[in-house]
Design a protein around this motif. Sequence first.
Motif, mmCIF file in Angstrom:
data_model
loop_
_atom_site.group_PDB
_atom_site.id
_atom_site.type_symbol
_atom_site.label_atom_id
_atom_site.label_comp_id
_atom_site.label_asym_id
_atom_site.label_seq_id
_atom_site.Cartn_x
_atom_site.Cartn_y
_atom_site.Cartn_z
ATOM 1 N N GLN A 195 32.826 40.125 46.190
ATOM 2 C CA GLN A 195 34.077 40.825 45.895
ATOM 3 C C GLN A 195 35.046 40.040 45.011
ATOM 4 O O GLN A 195 36.059 40.572 44.584
ATOM 5 N N ASN A 196 34.697 38.796 44.774
ATOM 6 C CA ASN A 196 35.636 37.902 44.110
ATOM 7 C C ASN A 196 36.094 38.361 42.725
ATOM 8 O O ASN A 196 37.253 38.174 42.350
ATOM 9 N N THR A 197 35.194 38.985 41.967
ATOM 10 C CA THR A 197 35.547 39.378 40.594
ATOM 11 C C THR A 197 36.719 40.349 40.568
ATOM 12 O O THR A 197 37.582 40.254 39.705
ATOM 13 N N LEU A 198 36.752 41.251 41.518
ATOM 14 C CA LEU A 198 37.841 42.233 41.557
ATOM 15 C C LEU A 198 39.196 41.526 41.712
ATOM 16 O O LEU A 198 40.113 41.727 40.912
ATOM 17 N N GLY A 199 39.302 40.695 42.726
ATOM 18 C CA GLY A 199 40.565 40.011 42.992
ATOM 19 C C GLY A 199 40.961 39.097 41.853
ATOM 20 O O GLY A 199 42.111 39.098 41.397
ATOM 21 N N LYS A 200 39.988 38.320 41.356
ATOM 22 C CA LYS A 200 40.278 37.404 40.242
ATOM 23 C C LYS A 200 40.745 38.182 39.026
ATOM 24 O O LYS A 200 41.687 37.788 38.350
ATOM 25 N N THR A 208 37.537 51.089 38.701
ATOM 26 C CA THR A 208 36.152 50.633 38.557
ATOM 27 C C THR A 208 35.629 50.096 39.886
ATOM 28 O O THR A 208 34.450 50.195 40.191
ATOM 29 N N ALA A 209 36.529 49.543 40.696
ATOM 30 C CA ALA A 209 36.116 49.002 41.995
ATOM 31 C C ALA A 209 36.116 50.080 43.073
ATOM 32 O O ALA A 209 36.034 49.781 44.263
ATOM 33 N N ALA A 259 30.272 44.804 43.788
ATOM 34 C CA ALA A 259 31.611 44.215 43.662
ATOM 35 C C ALA A 259 32.667 45.283 43.902
ATOM 36 O O ALA A 259 33.854 45.020 43.801
ATOM 37 N N LYS A 260 32.205 46.498 44.211
ATOM 38 C CA LYS A 260 33.136 47.630 44.314
ATOM 39 C C LYS A 260 33.648 47.831 45.735
ATOM 40 O O LYS A 260 33.496 48.898 46.320
ATOM 41 N N ASP A 278 41.317 38.250 51.681
ATOM 42 C CA ASP A 278 41.169 36.841 51.291
ATOM 43 C C ASP A 278 39.906 36.645 50.452
ATOM 44 O O ASP A 278 39.902 35.862 49.499
ATOM 45 N N ALA A 279 38.849 37.370 50.812
ATOM 46 C CA ALA A 279 37.616 37.282 50.028
ATOM 47 C C ALA A 279 37.845 37.795 48.610
ATOM 48 O O ALA A 279 37.255 37.307 47.659
ATOM 49 N N LEU A 280 38.747 38.749 48.494
ATOM 50 C CA LEU A 280 39.041 39.306 47.167
ATOM 51 C C LEU A 280 39.807 38.330 46.293
ATOM 52 O O LEU A 280 39.513 38.187 45.105
ATOM 53 N N ILE A 281 40.810 37.686 46.843
ATOM 54 C CA ILE A 281 41.754 36.979 45.970
ATOM 55 C C ILE A 281 41.799 35.473 46.110
ATOM 56 O O ILE A 281 42.553 34.811 45.416
#
Length: 300
Positions: free
Chosen positions: A12-17, A42-43, A258-259, A296-299
Amino acid sequence: LVRLRARLARSQNTLGKGLLTLLSREHLDEETWEEIEDTLLTADVGVAPTQELVERLRERVRVLGTRTPDELRALLREELLALLRTDFDRAVKTESGLDTPGVVMVVGVNGTGKTTTTGKLARVLVADGRSVVLGAADTFRAAAADQLQTWGERVGARTVRGPEGGDPASIAFDAVKEGIAEGADVVLIDTAGRLHTKTGLMDELGKVKRVVEKHGPLDEVLLVLDATTGQNGLVQARVFAEVVDITGIVLTKLDGTAKGGIVIAVQRELGVPVKLIGLGEGADDLAPFEPEAFVDALID
Ligand code: GDP
């Protein structure tokens, strides 16, 4: 759980980043806000929640004026948590409160991970010291009963099954009867999810539900959704929700997409919480859904 969190973070990291990078731009012009919107859409966050989130972020960023990365992270965290609803009760109800077993029915389209989820859930319960009976009421998919029984043998739960193509409702009935006779703590019923006709599905799941309720209350109806199917999954969810009263959602295969925004969209759609997430094919790859850990996993 730590290992699962790491896997969630990886997927999931790409979304938050992406969101944080966009929010950190010096000039947040119209185009940037559109990019933020696109990132959310997109997510699979869904149109209405995306608009809400963007509106709130715009307002808060405006009030904030100059922004440090830490401020932005905190702000995004708060707003995502608000959308994910920290007020939901996400415990899977596996106790009837009576002297009969708790009964959990697992529904969803074939291929979403229903049988696997039923097996993983049995494992969690058995590890917790509870005795479990499995009902193989998915008589539509030929291998489903074998697959469930294999899970049962692996985790130490008895499987009640019937003849191939047999009547799902009578197997469900027998499974609960068996659970009561054995004094089991929980009965988990795996069902078939053929979706080609809504009336067929409605008849079948309705009947399973009715016969189970002859023994006592149905404590939990979990809808299993494949996170990788996006909007399609939402359409399925809607159909199931019309057929049975869903009490919780299991989102599977979050390790493969990643969605993660689909969590927000499906909760919004059904008004019931995501209770469990699937993060792999293995026996230990089922985790409770925790909004804080998810964000937290997202961002982070
Ligand atoms: P059913 O038809 O709904 O009962 O689906 P199955 O339980 O047979 O699962 C379909 C496929 O999805 C199997 O290959 C499972 O191993 C796989 N699967 C189930 N849950 C997950 C998950 O959380 N992550 C991944 N990567 N695969 C999963």
